[in-house]
Scaffold this motif. Structure first.
Motif, PDB file in Angstrom:
ATOM      1  N   ARG A 228       0.835  -1.204   0.000  1.00  0.00           N
ATOM      2  CA  ARG A 228       0.000   0.000   0.000  1.00  0.00           C
ATOM      3  C   ARG A 228       0.870   1.254   0.000  1.00  0.00           C
ATOM      4  NH1 ARG A 228      -1.956   3.388   4.133  1.00  0.00           N
ATOM      5  NH2 ARG A 228      -3.989   4.342   3.709  1.00  0.00           N
ATOM      6  N   MET A 231       2.372   1.837  -3.412  1.00  0.00           N
ATOM      7  CA  MET A 231       1.373   2.355  -4.342  1.00  0.00           C
ATOM      8  C   MET A 231       1.173   3.855  -4.134  1.00  0.00           C
ATOM      9  SD  MET A 231      -1.306  -0.819  -4.027  1.00  0.00           S
ATOM     10  CE  MET A 231      -2.642  -0.060  -4.960  1.00  0.00           C
ATOM     11  N   ARG A 232       1.054   4.265  -2.892  1.00  0.00           N
ATOM     12  CA  ARG A 232       0.872   5.695  -2.600  1.00  0.00           C
ATOM     13  C   ARG A 232       2.126   6.488  -2.973  1.00  0.00           C
ATOM     14  NH1 ARG A 232      -3.461   7.198   0.838  1.00  0.00           N
ATOM     15  NH2 ARG A 232      -2.217   8.984   1.503  1.00  0.00           N
ATOM     16  N   TRP A 247     -10.625   3.212  -3.778  1.00  0.00           N
ATOM     17  CA  TRP A 247     -10.201   3.542  -5.133  1.00  0.00           C
ATOM     18  C   TRP A 247      -8.692   3.600  -5.308  1.00  0.00           C
ATOM     19  CZ3 TRP A 247     -14.120   2.262  -7.577  1.00  0.00           C
ATOM     20  CH2 TRP A 247     -15.420   2.651  -7.204  1.00  0.00           C
ATOM     21  N   GLY A 249      -6.434   1.155  -5.613  1.00  0.00           N
ATOM     22  CA  GLY A 249      -5.970   0.270  -6.675  1.00  0.00           C
ATOM     23  C   GLY A 249      -6.373   0.758  -8.045  1.00  0.00           C
ATOM     24  N   SER A 250      -7.572   1.330  -8.157  1.00  0.00           N
ATOM     25  CA  SER A 250      -8.028   1.852  -9.445  1.00  0.00           C
ATOM     26  C   SER A 250      -7.169   3.021  -9.897  1.00  0.00           C
ATOM     27  CB  SER A 250      -9.494   2.286  -9.348  1.00  0.00           C
ATOM     28  OG  SER A 250     -10.337   1.191  -9.047  1.00  0.00           O
ATOM     29  N   PHE A 252      -4.067   3.676  -8.864  1.00  0.00           N
ATOM     30  CA  PHE A 252      -2.722   3.164  -9.135  1.00  0.00           C
ATOM     31  C   PHE A 252      -2.661   2.517 -10.515  1.00  0.00           C
ATOM     32  CE2 PHE A 252       0.217  -0.430  -9.173  1.00  0.00           C
ATOM     33  CZ  PHE A 252       1.417   0.220  -8.902  1.00  0.00           C
ATOM     34  N   GLY A 253      -3.701   1.787 -10.881  1.00  0.00           N
ATOM     35  CA  GLY A 253      -3.712   1.096 -12.163  1.00  0.00           C
ATOM     36  C   GLY A 253      -3.627   2.016 -13.361  1.00  0.00           C
ATOM     37  N   ALA A 258       2.436   1.354 -13.450  1.00  0.00           N
ATOM     38  CA  ALA A 258       1.618   0.238 -12.982  1.00  0.00           C
ATOM     39  C   ALA A 258       1.921  -1.065 -13.723  1.00  0.00           C
ATOM     40  CB  ALA A 258       0.133   0.585 -13.107  1.00  0.00           C
ATOM     41  N   LEU A 262       2.975  -4.016 -11.207  1.00  0.00           N
ATOM     42  CA  LEU A 262       1.904  -4.887 -10.737  1.00  0.00           C
ATOM     43  C   LEU A 262       2.341  -6.337 -10.513  1.00  0.00           C
ATOM     44  CD1 LEU A 262      -1.266  -3.602 -12.626  1.00  0.00           C
ATOM     45  CD2 LEU A 262      -1.004  -3.846 -10.150  1.00  0.00           C
ATOM     46  N   ARG A 266       1.744  -8.047  -6.845  1.00  0.00           N
ATOM     47  CA  ARG A 266       0.836  -9.189  -6.711  1.00  0.00           C
ATOM     48  C   ARG A 266       1.566 -10.407  -6.170  1.00  0.00           C
ATOM     49  NH1 ARG A 266      -1.981  -8.100 -12.568  1.00  0.00           N
ATOM     50  NH2 ARG A 266      -3.725  -6.799 -11.826  1.00  0.00           N
TER      51      ARG A 266
END
Length: 378
Positions: A228, A231-232, A247, A249-250, A252-253, A258, A262, A266
């Protein structure tokens, strides 16, 4: 046609249609020349661009904010509300403009439904400064935010204020405020990036330490926290405010990084054993470290992972990147400040982050402490 068979369209498009085809003609007829701004900003998945057909089951639909000069809100607010209740069309593109008020206080969401009488609409009337102060704790329409203002504003709130769409701005103040809040000043940005790397440095060794004592669940939880934070961090590096958890993950994608990042994220999350978890995290660390080096914001730092003070855990030693960025911070309000960062870097309670004044007070109090302190032992 009703909402049961209405074609889904984005909430921002629905709000635009509501304004241009329904609200604006009524304003021109009843209050010609009234200076106003019209927008769909603030809370709601549509403001961030993530709404889907599922969103239509609560507090989604033909919604709009009208902003007037402060001295005209009291004069025109109530008459405008009545005008729209009586004369708005019953639906826009098949979506009702009437929102049924909830009967259950524990489920306080409004849902669209058709009505034969006046519509209980979702068109609010406010002044820009009051709305901004309520949303962020400051009024950037009247001047640039201070360092404290920036650190006290959660990124979700900044995303809500700068996202969405403005359909008309006869006042000019809303557009001015959104421009001032579009992104952090350079020095604040560098400080927040340093603080985000510092967050990672505090826990990156714990993934291995938990596993070493047989606590695989604890190791997985810490790995999730680090994912997390990475991602931030990527959102910060690509100059995009991080939304709250639903939102994240959305958002970040949609980043440039990404696609390459990813798989390792994952892998770290899906791993059931520590060695695989460590490999996934290290691959992610090195990718993000290279991204910072490429940004040119600070002196390059070796992005390779290494052991943690002789212990058999591979980490990045992310504090190295925090120090490199901190060395570029010269603003007297930030130089030497403890690397706790913005309010949502040291607090993640949704309820707390929604309390504007307590968040500002806590940020101010935290800022009285200086220095970064020693790294905790794993």
């Amino acid at each position: 046609m009703t909402s049961a068979d209405a074609a889904f369209l984005s909430g921002l498009e629905l709000s635009r249609i509501l304004y241009e085809e329904a609200v604006r003609p009524l304003l021109d007829d009843a209050f010609p020349g009234l200076r106003h701004a019209a927008a769909r900003v603030g809370t709601g998945s549509e403001v961030l661009g993530f709404d889907t057909a599922r969103s239509a089951d609560h507090e989604w639909g033909p919604r709009l904010q009208l902003f007037l000069a402060p001295d005209e809100v009291a004069r025109y607010g109530a008459p405008l509300h009545r005008l729209l209740a009586e004369r708005l069309p019953k639906h826009v593109r098949g979506w009702p403009t009437h929102f049924r008020r909830p009967d259950d206080p524990l489920d306080p969401v409004g849902q669209m439904e058709l009505t034969d009488g006046p519509v209980d609409h979702r068109v609010s009337v406010q002044d820009v400064g009051g709305w901004l102060t309520s949303a962020t704790g400051t009024d950037p329409a009247s001047g640039d935010p201070t360092v404290l203002d920036w650190l006290a504003m959660p990124q979700q709130r900044l995303a809500e204020v700068t996202g969405g769409a403005v359909f008309h701005d006869g006042l000019g103040t809303l557009t001015t405020a959104r421009r001032r809040l579009a992104w952090y000043p350079d020095q604040v940005w560098r400080h927040l990036l340093a603080c985000q790397w510092q967050r990672i440095s505090r826990e990156e060794a714990f993934v291995g330490r938990c596993a070493e004592v047989g606590d695989e669940l604890g190791s997985m939880v810490v790995a999730g926290r680090l994912v997390r934070d990475l991602m931030r961090l990527c959102l910060l590096l690509e100059r995009r405010y991080a939304p709250y958890g639903k939102w994240l993950g959305s958002a970040f994608g949609q980043l440039d990084v990404a696609g390459s990042l990813l798989p390792s994220l994952r892998s770290a999350l899906a791993a059931t054993e520590y060695p695989e978890r460590e490999r996934g995290l290290c691959a992610a660390y090195e990718t993000v470290a290279a991204l910072q080096n490429e940004s040119g914001l600070a002196e390059p730092v070796d992005p390779a992972c290494r052991s943690y003070h002789g212990r058999p855990f591979q980490v990045l030693h992310a504090e190295r990147f925090a120090r490199a960025l901190s060395a570029t911070v010269t603003d007297p309000g930030l130089r030497g400040r403890q690397l706790t960062g913005g309010v949502d870097q040291w607090a993640d309670s949704t309820d707390f982050l929604n309390l504007t004044e307590p968040a500002r007070a806590a940020t101010r109090a935290l800022g009285q402490r200086q220095g970064t302190g020693p790294l905790p032992k794993a």
